[in-house]
Motif scaffolding. Structure first.
Motif, short mmCIF file in Angstrom:
data_model
loop_
_atom_site.label_atom_id
_atom_site.label_comp_id
_atom_site.label_asym_id
_atom_site.label_seq_id
_atom_site.Cartn_x
_atom_site.Cartn_y
_atom_site.Cartn_z
N LYS A 124 -1.31 7.88 3.74
CA LYS A 124 -2.13 7.56 2.61
C LYS A 124 -2.95 8.74 2.12
N THR A 125 -3.14 9.61 3.06
CA THR A 125 -4.04 10.67 2.91
C THR A 125 -3.42 12.04 2.24
N TYR B 52 -8.46 -0.41 -1.23
CA TYR B 52 -8.12 -1.83 -1.20
C TYR B 52 -9.39 -2.57 -1.70
N ALA C 232 -12.33 2.67 0.70
CA ALA C 232 -11.01 2.36 1.03
C ALA C 232 -10.07 1.98 -0.34
N ILE D 221 -7.10 11.72 -3.24
CA ILE D 221 -7.70 10.65 -2.73
C ILE D 221 -8.88 10.31 -3.71
N TYR E 191 -7.09 5.45 7.14
CA TYR E 191 -7.36 5.45 5.82
C TYR E 191 -9.06 6.13 5.90
N GLY F 90 -10.94 -3.53 3.16
CA GLY F 90 -11.47 -2.23 2.47
C GLY F 90 -12.89 -1.96 3.09
N PHE G 118 -10.64 8.30 3.01
CA PHE G 118 -11.16 7.61 1.75
C PHE G 118 -12.84 7.22 2.07
N THR H 252 -4.29 -3.30 -4.44
CA THR H 252 -4.43 -1.97 -4.13
C THR H 252 -4.75 -0.85 -5.13
N GLY I 3 0.85 -1.15 0.03
CA GLY I 3 0.10 0.08 -0.12
C GLY I 3 0.91 1.15 0.15
N ASN J 287 -7.79 -2.68 6.69
CA ASN J 287 -6.89 -3.01 5.95
C ASN J 287 -6.71 -4.72 6.39
#
Length: 400
Positions: free
Chosen positions: A246-247, A339, A337, A310, A216, A188, A219, A382, A41, A185
């Motif tokens: 991730k954000t 995922y 998410a 995003i 996450y 998702g 998302f 991902t 990820g 995770n």
């Protein structure tokens, strides 16, 4: 002299290290192979202009004797803690103090290090499948017991399977530490406020502490809670972990924050005070340059630019989800998410499907078995790649 023998109990290498070794071996044997990596990820979009501008300005500060900064405050600069509070919590109706927010170098680090403030005898409950860090750090800390069959003897496993919509069910016994990750995770899946309230009530009734990984949350697109502190009663039973990785694309920059409310006490001791002491002892803080970049994500332009990224990844997730669904795969996740959690075809094990994708179409994913026993028969892809590679990956999978 003795070593910590709990480290010797860990059965296998870290999941993503194993994947990297297999992929490296394949690449060495097949030079020029056009691999598409949808496994780990890790983000692929560059830092936003707002972040870059702020970090460049911070570099200039560091070159000026009047503006130079040395060691940062152990728990974060006031400007960042305030920005986090105003935008992530007060904006959602959550009343926190800036002092309850602790800036760190990664949610992965904090999720693992939080065990330092808890006794080794605490009973740990984990979702299954689950992010491997939760398991391995408790093995290292001596809370896992012995590895028997596919499970650790002293860990309470909460299967998250199709039959329960991939959501954990409340333990039928008292547990002390409960790890929850939503959006989840690897599956998702998000959790509703009503379902999360059940966990808050359970924790308060049993004196448990929920360790809530919200890495996450940006998302979420269906109205699910972004923070456990949106739930009444959570301040007396929960610790929340968040990340810019991730954000805001900070996987290579490293910045996160952990929230421990002042109301959270166990045994008459404030857990925030313990964490503050732990961090002051073992962490030298996060650099001024990094924290200025993180602060910029909350500016008007920063929010807009971050949201665009995003949406980019969520669009990739939609492409994978819809593409695999059209091919007849049983698919989950991909809405709240980055995922996608899919059932492996033809009763293949998750590692057999990994090898099939790698060797036949040069697509890299993550075997579900690496996330725990209930992950067997599933596979994670991902959305953290380019649009072009995402579309190409779906086309290749269609050729299997």
């Amino acid at each position: 002299m003795k070593i910590n023998e709990n480290f010797l109990k860990i059965q296998n290498n870290y999941l993503f290290s194993d994947i990297a070794k297999r992929v490296a071996a394949y690449a060495a044997a097949n030079p020029g192979a056009d691999l598409i990596r949808l496994g780990i990820g890790d983000v692929t979009r560059p830092l936003t202009p707002s972040v870059i501008d702020a970090m460049r300005s911070a570099v200039d500060d560091m070159s000026d004797i009047e503006r130079f900064k040395g060691y940062p405050p152990e728990w974060g600069y006031d400007f960042l803690r305030s920005a986090i509070n105003e935008n992530d919590f007060k904006a959602r109706g959550v009343n926190l103090k800036d002092s309850e927010i602790y800036v760190s170098d990664g949610a992965k680090s904090d999720c693992g290090n939080i065990g330092d403030i808890f006794d080794v005898c605490n009973i740990v409950a984990l979702c299954d499948p689950v992010y491997p860090v939760y398991v391995d750090t408790n093995v290292m800390g001596g809370r896992a017991g012995e590895f028997i069959g596919e499970r650790w003897s002293d860990i309470y496993y909460m299967p998250c399977v199709k039959e329960n919509h991939f959501l954990p069910e409340l333990p039928n016994k008292k547990v002390d530490l409960v790890y929850l990750c939503f959006p989840n995770n690897p599956t998702g899946m998000a959790i509703s406020a009503a379902e999360l309230k059940k966990w808050v009530d359970y924790a308060n009734e049993n004196g448990s502490v929920i360790l809530y990984d919200a890495a996450y949350e940006a998302f979420i697109s269906d109205g699910s809670p972004h923070s456990i502190f949106e739930i009444e009663g959570a301040k007396t039973c929960a610790i929340e972990f968040r990340s810019f990785s991730k954000t805001a694309g900070f996987t290579g920059v490293r910045c996160s924050y952990t929230i421990i409310p002042g109301e959270l006490e166990r045994g008459g001791v404030n857990l925030g005070a313990l964490w503050a002491r732990r961090q002051a002892t073992k962490l030298n803080g996060v650099s001024y340059i990094t924290q200025k970049g993180a602060e910029a994500t909350f500016s008007v332009d920063g929010k807009r630019q971050g949201r665009e990224i995003i949406e980019y990844y969520l669009n990739n997730a939609k492409i994978i989800y819809k593409g695999l669904k059209a091919l007849g795969y049983e698919v989950y996740g991909g809405v709240n998410a980055p995922y996608i959690w899919l059932r492996t075809p033809d009763k293949l094990t998750s590692w057999e499907f990994f090898d099939l994708l790698l060797n036949k179409v040069q697509v890299v994913g993550t075997p579900g078995a690496g996330f725990g026993p209930s992950g067997e028969g599933y596979f994670r892809l991902t959305a953290f790649n380019t649009l072009e590679n995402t579309e190409e990956a779906v086309k290749r999978i269609a050729e299997i």
